[in-house]
Design an enzyme around this catalytic site. Structure first.
Site, PDB file in Angstrom:
ATOM      1  CG  HIS A  56      72.569  41.999 -38.576  1.00 34.77           C
ATOM      2  ND1 HIS A  56      73.894  42.060 -38.993  1.00 34.77           N
ATOM      3  CD2 HIS A  56      72.610  41.641 -37.269  1.00 34.77           C
ATOM      4  CE1 HIS A  56      74.676  41.736 -37.984  1.00 34.77           C
ATOM      5  NE2 HIS A  56      73.936  41.482 -36.926  1.00 34.77           N
ATOM      6  CG  HIS A 131      77.951  46.941 -35.293  1.00 36.75           C
ATOM      7  ND1 HIS A 131      78.168  46.644 -36.623  1.00 36.75           N
ATOM      8  CD2 HIS A 131      78.093  45.769 -34.613  1.00 36.75           C
ATOM      9  CE1 HIS A 131      78.407  45.342 -36.740  1.00 36.75           C
ATOM     10  NE2 HIS A 131      78.377  44.794 -35.537  1.00 36.75           N
TER      11      HIS A 131
END
Length: 340
Positions: A56, A131
């Site tokens: 992930h 991110h």
């Protein structure tokens, strides 16, 4: 049968991966060629029926505290991030992996969850992983993956470009050109999911499936639509609710026409971050819950109605990849019994 599985495991793992110089956890085993080492009975099984380990936010092993906050963040966060300490704390919650692409590949990871963005003030229209904070250039990551694939010609990877930020048509064209330049003939054209087997891909010398969650996929034969790889998201901090969600979405999985990603991840709430501000994602949420998640993984079975791709945060904290790979032994046993 257990003894047979142990023998297969030793054969598949091969040599021990060398310690990595980055200071992250040393890999105890090397699954660099696990697909090539699967038994012949599984070479004609659709990839959508195999158990495949993934990560992930795969690229988030490194984020740049000195760069601007990413366009995936709210205006309030961007204002707060003018304080240098805030970016240091953001890093603790933006990083979801310890291992580089190469280290993940050596560990057996074959699915990569990728989020990308342009960077403010970057005149050359370069694309970066993102991110919360900006990561490495996408080009550098693609080249690292391609180098591994050249050395391991029977390994197949799934690159899932599922979030795009601050990208106009020119940015998309540049990114797609970079993908072409990096992988060339290794790219697999979109076609029937059921036709994608190891044997088929080996014969075509294709190793890379690119999923592109944006209408631009229609213009390029080697881009697969995002709908072909659904990845339901539990969005919970509770491991109990996560496992219930994973079971439910697996029961609703379509047996044909798509791959399936089980996101075995926990997602922090605002109050979770506030309580564990300094500890970060790994120490606050992941470390204590990974054993329970791994226990769930070990009870699963791959197949048309079973698990396919399973993703995790910090894949090196437990023997995640090996646990997923070993589920394919159950398919081998079923097909062997069917031949009797």
């Amino acid at each position: 049968m257990l003894a047979v599985r142990k023998v297969r495991r030793k054969l598949r793992m091969g040599t021990i991966c060398s310690p990595n110089p980055s200071g992250t956890k040393t890999l105890e085993v090397c699954n660099a060629d696990w697909m090539a080492s699967l038994p012949p009975l599984l070479h004609n099984v659709p990839l959508s029926n195999l158990a495949i380990p993934g990560s992930h936010d795969s690229f988030s092993y490194w984020v740049d505290e000195k760069s601007p906050v990413g366009p995936d963040q709210t205006p309030a966060i961007k204002r707060l991030a003018r304080i240098s300490l805030v970016k240091k704390l953001m890093k603790k919650w933006s990083v979801t992996q310890n291992l580089t692409f190469r280290e993940q590949l050596d560990a057996g990871i074959r699915y990569f969850d990728l989020r990308v963005s342009s960077k403010p003030g970057d005149a050359d229209q370069e694309i970066y992983f993102i991110h919360g904070l900006f990561g490495i250039r996408v080009w550098d990551g693609l080249m690292e993956i391609d180098s591994f694939l050249t050395q391991h010609p029977q390994e197949i990877v799934f690159l899932d470009f599922n979030h795009f930020y601050a990208m106009d048509e020119a940015h998309h064209k540049r990114l797609i050109l970079r993908i072409q330049e990096a992988f060339g003939s290794k790219l697999c054209s979109a076609c029937s999911v059921e036709s994608m087997t190891l044997r088929t891909l080996w014969e075509k010398k294709c190793q890379v499936l690119i999923f592109y969650h944006c209408p631009f996929y229609k213009q390029y034969p080697f881009l697969w639509p995002g709908k072909k790889i659904p990845a339901p998201w539990a969005n919970t901090t509770s491991v109990h609710k996560l496992i219930l969600f994973l079971e439910t979405t697996l029961s609703e999985r379509s047996p044909h026409g798509s791959f399936h990603v089980s996101q075995a991840i926990l997602t922090p709430r605002v109050k979770t971050i506030a309580r564990g501000l300094v500890g970060g994602l790994k120490n606050t949420l992941v470390h204590r819950n990974l054993p329970a998640i791994l226990d769930w993984v070990k009870t699963q079975k791959p197949g048309a109605l079973g698990v396919n791709i399973i993703t995790s945060d910090f894949v090196d904290l437990v023997d995640f990849a090996t646990a997923v790979i070993e589920l394919n032994d159950l398919l081998q046993e079923d097909r062997a019994l069917a031949k009797c």
